[in-house]
Design a protein around this motif. Sequence first.
Motif, PDB file in Angstrom:
ATOM      1  N   GLU A  52     -11.491 -16.266 -24.650  1.00  0.00           N
ATOM      2  CA  GLU A  52     -11.381 -16.928 -25.948  1.00  0.00           C
ATOM      3  C   GLU A  52     -11.470 -18.434 -25.778  1.00  0.00           C
ATOM      4  O   GLU A  52     -12.077 -19.112 -26.597  1.00  0.00           O
ATOM      5  CB  GLU A  52     -10.061 -16.549 -26.617  1.00  0.00           C
ATOM      6  CG  GLU A  52     -10.022 -15.133 -27.129  1.00  0.00           C
ATOM      7  CD  GLU A  52      -8.667 -14.758 -27.707  1.00  0.00           C
ATOM      8  OE1 GLU A  52      -7.749 -15.606 -27.680  1.00  0.00           O
ATOM      9  OE2 GLU A  52      -8.538 -13.607 -28.153  1.00  0.00           O
TER      10      GLU A  52
ATOM     11  N   LYS B  23      -1.611  -4.865 -17.910  1.00  0.00           N
ATOM     12  CA  LYS B  23      -1.700  -5.428 -19.260  1.00  0.00           C
ATOM     13  C   LYS B  23      -1.669  -6.952 -19.203  1.00  0.00           C
ATOM     14  O   LYS B  23      -2.370  -7.621 -19.961  1.00  0.00           O
ATOM     15  CB  LYS B  23      -0.545  -4.923 -20.123  1.00  0.00           C
ATOM     16  CG  LYS B  23      -0.676  -3.479 -20.529  1.00  0.00           C
ATOM     17  CD  LYS B  23       0.527  -3.050 -21.345  1.00  0.00           C
ATOM     18  CE  LYS B  23       0.491  -1.550 -21.620  1.00  0.00           C
ATOM     19  NZ  LYS B  23       1.711  -1.113 -22.326  1.00  0.00           N
ATOM     20  N   GLY B  24      -0.868  -7.489 -18.318  1.00  0.00           N
ATOM     21  CA  GLY B  24      -0.795  -8.938 -18.174  1.00  0.00           C
ATOM     22  C   GLY B  24      -2.112  -9.528 -17.700  1.00  0.00           C
ATOM     23  O   GLY B  24      -2.552 -10.565 -18.194  1.00  0.00           O
TER      24      GLY B  24
ATOM     25  N   ASP C  25       2.449  -2.638 -16.749  1.00  0.00           N
ATOM     26  CA  ASP C  25       2.727  -3.950 -17.319  1.00  0.00           C
ATOM     27  C   ASP C  25       1.932  -5.035 -16.613  1.00  0.00           C
ATOM     28  O   ASP C  25       1.440  -5.975 -17.247  1.00  0.00           O
ATOM     29  CB  ASP C  25       4.222  -4.272 -17.236  1.00  0.00           C
ATOM     30  CG  ASP C  25       5.061  -3.403 -18.150  1.00  0.00           C
ATOM     31  OD1 ASP C  25       4.491  -2.793 -19.075  1.00  0.00           O
ATOM     32  OD2 ASP C  25       6.296  -3.323 -17.917  1.00  0.00           O
TER      33      ASP C  25
ATOM     34  N   SER D 214      -5.142  -8.176 -18.076  1.00  0.00           N
ATOM     35  CA  SER D 214      -6.150  -8.054 -19.129  1.00  0.00           C
ATOM     36  C   SER D 214      -5.901  -9.074 -20.239  1.00  0.00           C
ATOM     37  O   SER D 214      -6.845  -9.641 -20.790  1.00  0.00           O
ATOM     38  CB  SER D 214      -6.183  -6.639 -19.687  1.00  0.00           C
ATOM     39  OG  SER D 214      -4.956  -6.308 -20.294  1.00  0.00           O
ATOM     40  N   SER D 215      -4.646  -9.343 -20.554  1.00  0.00           N
ATOM     41  CA  SER D 215      -4.324 -10.353 -21.558  1.00  0.00           C
ATOM     42  C   SER D 215      -4.746 -11.741 -21.078  1.00  0.00           C
ATOM     43  O   SER D 215      -5.271 -12.543 -21.853  1.00  0.00           O
ATOM     44  CB  SER D 215      -2.831 -10.329 -21.851  1.00  0.00           C
ATOM     45  OG  SER D 215      -2.471 -11.359 -22.715  1.00  0.00           O
ATOM     46  N   PHE D 216      -4.539 -12.023 -19.808  1.00  0.00           N
ATOM     47  CA  PHE D 216      -4.948 -13.305 -19.233  1.00  0.00           C
ATOM     48  C   PHE D 216      -6.466 -13.473 -19.307  1.00  0.00           C
ATOM     49  O   PHE D 216      -6.970 -14.522 -19.720  1.00  0.00           O
ATOM     50  CB  PHE D 216      -4.476 -13.403 -17.788  1.00  0.00           C
ATOM     51  CG  PHE D 216      -4.933 -14.645 -17.087  1.00  0.00           C
ATOM     52  CD1 PHE D 216      -4.326 -15.859 -17.337  1.00  0.00           C
ATOM     53  CD2 PHE D 216      -5.970 -14.599 -16.165  1.00  0.00           C
ATOM     54  CE1 PHE D 216      -4.747 -17.012 -16.692  1.00  0.00           C
ATOM     55  CE2 PHE D 216      -6.398 -15.738 -15.518  1.00  0.00           C
ATOM     56  CZ  PHE D 216      -5.777 -16.951 -15.781  1.00  0.00           C
ATOM     57  N   LYS D 217      -7.208 -12.428 -18.943  1.00  0.00           N
ATOM     58  CA  LYS D 217      -8.672 -12.493 -18.994  1.00  0.00           C
ATOM     59  C   LYS D 217      -9.161 -12.688 -20.423  1.00  0.00           C
ATOM     60  O   LYS D 217     -10.094 -13.443 -20.673  1.00  0.00           O
ATOM     61  CB  LYS D 217      -9.279 -11.225 -18.402  1.00  0.00           C
ATOM     62  CG  LYS D 217      -9.168 -11.153 -16.899  1.00  0.00           C
ATOM     63  CD  LYS D 217      -9.832  -9.907 -16.367  1.00  0.00           C
ATOM     64  CE  LYS D 217      -9.721  -9.809 -14.867  1.00  0.00           C
ATOM     65  NZ  LYS D 217     -10.357  -8.590 -14.351  1.00  0.00           N
ATOM     66  N   LYS D 218      -8.524 -11.999 -21.377  1.00  0.00           N
ATOM     67  CA  LYS D 218      -8.904 -12.134 -22.785  1.00  0.00           C
ATOM     68  C   LYS D 218      -8.670 -13.568 -23.253  1.00  0.00           C
ATOM     69  O   LYS D 218      -9.514 -14.151 -23.936  1.00  0.00           O
ATOM     70  CB  LYS D 218      -8.091 -11.160 -23.635  1.00  0.00           C
ATOM     71  CG  LYS D 218      -8.426 -11.214 -25.094  1.00  0.00           C
ATOM     72  CD  LYS D 218      -7.583 -10.228 -25.879  1.00  0.00           C
ATOM     73  CE  LYS D 218      -7.849 -10.343 -27.365  1.00  0.00           C
ATOM     74  NZ  LYS D 218      -6.961  -9.494 -28.154  1.00  0.00           N
ATOM     75  N   GLY D 219      -7.553 -14.150 -22.877  1.00  0.00           N
ATOM     76  CA  GLY D 219      -7.261 -15.528 -23.239  1.00  0.00           C
ATOM     77  C   GLY D 219      -8.250 -16.510 -22.634  1.00  0.00           C
ATOM     78  O   GLY D 219      -8.649 -17.477 -23.283  1.00  0.00           O
TER      79      GLY D 219
END
Length: 80
Positions: free
Chosen positions: A44, A33-34, A30, A36-41
């Motif tokens: 963007e 995943k957090g 988890d 990687s989600s932060f880096k993706k955001g």
Amino acid sequence: MGLSVWQIAIIAVVVLVLFGRGRISEMMGDFGKGISSFKKGMNEEADRPAEKPAGQIGAPSANGTGEPVDSAKATDKSAS
């Protein structure tokens, strides 16, 4: 005073006993995943083009039309 190797080993064993191996791996998944989600955001946000700033909000003009008033013309009208 620092932690010795034995103290770290005892802490690791206690954590494993309290949470279990499955729960720790689930938490780390988890966490990954957090991140990687932060880096993706962040990517963007950097890829989005800059928006034009909104117009300035000012006091209403003297002529009531909302258009700026030239101070030289405004004084000429009031003098006549």
